[in-house]
Write a protein that holds these residues in place. Sequence first.
Motif, PDB file in Angstrom:
ATOM      1  N   ASN A  62      75.553  89.388  40.343  1.00 28.93           N
ATOM      2  CA  ASN A  62      74.197  89.658  40.814  1.00 28.93           C
ATOM      3  C   ASN A  62      74.296  90.562  42.032  1.00 28.93           C
ATOM      4  OD1 ASN A  62      74.680  88.032  43.118  1.00 28.93           O
ATOM      5  ND2 ASN A  62      73.936  86.205  42.080  1.00 28.93           N
ATOM      6  N   GLU A  63      73.173  90.778  42.709  1.00 27.00           N
ATOM      7  CA  GLU A  63      73.192  91.698  43.854  1.00 27.00           C
ATOM      8  C   GLU A  63      74.022  91.183  45.026  1.00 27.00           C
ATOM      9  OE1 GLU A  63      69.767  89.001  43.805  1.00 27.00           O
ATOM     10  OE2 GLU A  63      70.236  90.598  42.423  1.00 27.00           O
ATOM     11  N   LYS A  64      74.273  89.882  45.088  1.00 24.40           N
ATOM     12  CA  LYS A  64      75.024  89.310  46.207  1.00 24.40           C
ATOM     13  C   LYS A  64      76.528  89.210  45.945  1.00 24.40           C
ATOM     14  CE  LYS A  64      71.264  86.327  47.701  1.00 24.40           C
ATOM     15  NZ  LYS A  64      70.865  84.928  47.883  1.00 24.40           N
ATOM     16  N   ASP A  65      76.891  88.777  44.736  1.00 25.01           N
ATOM     17  CA  ASP A  65      78.308  88.526  44.497  1.00 25.01           C
ATOM     18  C   ASP A  65      78.644  88.570  43.013  1.00 25.01           C
ATOM     19  OD1 ASP A  65      77.815  85.039  45.341  1.00 25.01           O
ATOM     20  OD2 ASP A  65      77.469  86.017  43.448  1.00 25.01           O
ATOM     21  N   SER A  66      79.942  88.532  42.775  1.00 17.93           N
ATOM     22  CA  SER A  66      80.422  88.412  41.393  1.00 17.93           C
ATOM     23  C   SER A  66      81.208  87.112  41.305  1.00 17.93           C
ATOM     24  CB  SER A  66      81.286  89.601  41.004  1.00 17.93           C
ATOM     25  OG  SER A  66      82.493  89.582  41.709  1.00 17.93           O
ATOM     26  N   ARG A  67      81.089  86.460  40.140  1.00 20.76           N
ATOM     27  CA  ARG A  67      81.750  85.172  39.935  1.00 20.76           C
ATOM     28  C   ARG A  67      82.510  85.180  38.623  1.00 20.76           C
ATOM     29  NH1 ARG A  67      79.535  80.886  42.897  1.00 20.76           N
ATOM     30  NH2 ARG A  67      77.749  81.561  44.097  1.00 20.76           N
ATOM     31  N   GLU A  68      83.647  84.542  38.670  1.00 24.56           N
ATOM     32  CA  GLU A  68      84.383  84.206  37.463  1.00 24.56           C
ATOM     33  C   GLU A  68      84.626  82.711  37.537  1.00 24.56           C
ATOM     34  OE1 GLU A  68      87.909  86.481  36.776  1.00 24.56           O
ATOM     35  OE2 GLU A  68      86.834  88.380  36.860  1.00 24.56           O
ATOM     36  N   VAL A  69      84.217  82.007  36.497  1.00 26.36           N
ATOM     37  CA  VAL A  69      84.340  80.555  36.461  1.00 26.36           C
ATOM     38  C   VAL A  69      85.378  80.188  35.414  1.00 26.36           C
ATOM     39  CG1 VAL A  69      83.107  78.392  36.088  1.00 26.36           C
ATOM     40  CG2 VAL A  69      81.933  80.312  37.189  1.00 26.36           C
ATOM     41  N   PHE A  70      86.363  79.408  35.835  1.00 25.42           N
ATOM     42  CA  PHE A  70      87.469  79.004  34.973  1.00 25.42           C
ATOM     43  C   PHE A  70      87.260  77.544  34.580  1.00 25.42           C
ATOM     44  CE2 PHE A  70      88.805  82.645  37.247  1.00 25.42           C
ATOM     45  CZ  PHE A  70      89.768  83.283  36.493  1.00 25.42           C
ATOM     46  N   LEU A  71      87.124  77.302  33.285  1.00 27.23           N
ATOM     47  CA  LEU A  71      86.902  75.953  32.771  1.00 27.23           C
ATOM     48  C   LEU A  71      88.066  75.545  31.893  1.00 27.23           C
ATOM     49  CD1 LEU A  71      83.680  77.458  32.128  1.00 27.23           C
ATOM     50  CD2 LEU A  71      83.436  75.136  32.903  1.00 27.23           C
ATOM     51  N   ILE A  72      88.339  74.254  31.881  1.00 26.60           N
ATOM     52  CA  ILE A  72      89.380  73.709  31.023  1.00 26.60           C
ATOM     53  C   ILE A  72      88.766  72.610  30.166  1.00 26.60           C
ATOM     54  CG2 ILE A  72      91.338  74.313  32.494  1.00 26.60           C
ATOM     55  CD1 ILE A  72      91.257  71.472  33.640  1.00 26.60           C
ATOM     56  N   PRO A  73      89.312  72.383  28.967  1.00 32.75           N
ATOM     57  CA  PRO A  73      88.738  71.344  28.109  1.00 32.75           C
ATOM     58  C   PRO A  73      88.980  69.957  28.672  1.00 32.75           C
ATOM     59  CG  PRO A  73      90.647  72.358  27.044  1.00 32.75           C
ATOM     60  CD  PRO A  73      90.432  73.070  28.342  1.00 32.75           C
ATOM     61  N   LEU A  74      87.980  69.120  28.487  1.00 33.31           N
ATOM     62  CA  LEU A  74      88.129  67.709  28.878  1.00 33.31           C
ATOM     63  C   LEU A  74      88.988  67.013  27.848  1.00 33.31           C
ATOM     64  CD1 LEU A  74      84.520  66.846  29.955  1.00 33.31           C
ATOM     65  CD2 LEU A  74      86.540  66.603  31.362  1.00 33.31           C
ATOM     66  N   PRO A  75      89.837  66.104  28.290  1.00 34.59           N
ATOM     67  CA  PRO A  75      90.604  65.321  27.307  1.00 34.59           C
ATOM     68  C   PRO A  75      89.657  64.437  26.508  1.00 34.59           C
ATOM     69  CG  PRO A  75      91.000  64.519  29.537  1.00 34.59           C
ATOM     70  CD  PRO A  75      90.125  65.736  29.657  1.00 34.59           C
ATOM     71  N   ILE A  76      89.956  64.282  25.245  1.00 34.00           N
ATOM     72  CA  ILE A  76      89.130  63.458  24.366  1.00 34.00           C
ATOM     73  C   ILE A  76      89.651  62.037  24.429  1.00 34.00           C
ATOM     74  CG2 ILE A  76      88.385  63.083  21.981  1.00 34.00           C
ATOM     75  CD1 ILE A  76      87.269  65.636  23.233  1.00 34.00           C
ATOM     76  N   ASN A  77      88.783  61.111  24.789  1.00 29.21           N
ATOM     77  CA  ASN A  77      89.148  59.686  24.794  1.00 29.21           C
ATOM     78  C   ASN A  77      88.920  59.123  23.412  1.00 29.21           C
ATOM     79  OD1 ASN A  77      89.675  59.793  27.542  1.00 29.21           O
ATOM     80  ND2 ASN A  77      87.550  59.345  28.055  1.00 29.21           N
ATOM     81  N   ARG A  78      89.942  58.602  22.802  1.00 32.44           N
ATOM     82  CA  ARG A  78      89.796  58.036  21.463  1.00 32.44           C
ATOM     83  C   ARG A  78      89.961  56.555  21.517  1.00 32.44           C
ATOM     84  NH1 ARG A  78      92.329  62.314  17.273  1.00 32.44           N
ATOM     85  NH2 ARG A  78      91.873  64.111  18.498  1.00 32.44           N
TER      86      ARG A  78
END
Length: 135
Positions: free
Chosen positions: A119-135
């Motif tokens: 946007n006009e203020k900043d740039s962002r990169e968001v890094f996400l990781i998968p949640l472990p699946i509880n079985r």
Amino acid sequence: TISMWVFLSLVCAIVRCICLTSFMQVTDPTSPLCKAWKLDYALVNGKKEVPTIGEKNNKTVFYLDNKFENFENGEPLKGTWELDEKNKKIIISSDDIPDKLVLKLIKLSDTELVIGSTNEKDSREVFLIPLPINR
């Protein structure tokens, strides 16, 4: 009459089937986006920011039916998503936000989702990781 143990066993079996069905609706080996994701870290104007204690419990779930749920501080945001692979974008729509949110798809694999916005203020990169699946 059915004994209490038989009744409880049946209830547990039904709950387990519902949970497994929900799990199958989220995960699909041919669609790496369709799973539950949590914030690993973000780059804001090139500076690394780690999630706060409260943000560590946030998650986003992309379902196979193109619906999503985002949980921030326990508050759900629900809507739909669309993947534009040609232009490398994820488009998010929800009744709770006035305009569609268009996110740049930087990386998508089984182990990492990286999205960006500017946007006009900043740039962002968001890094996400998968949640472990509880079985």
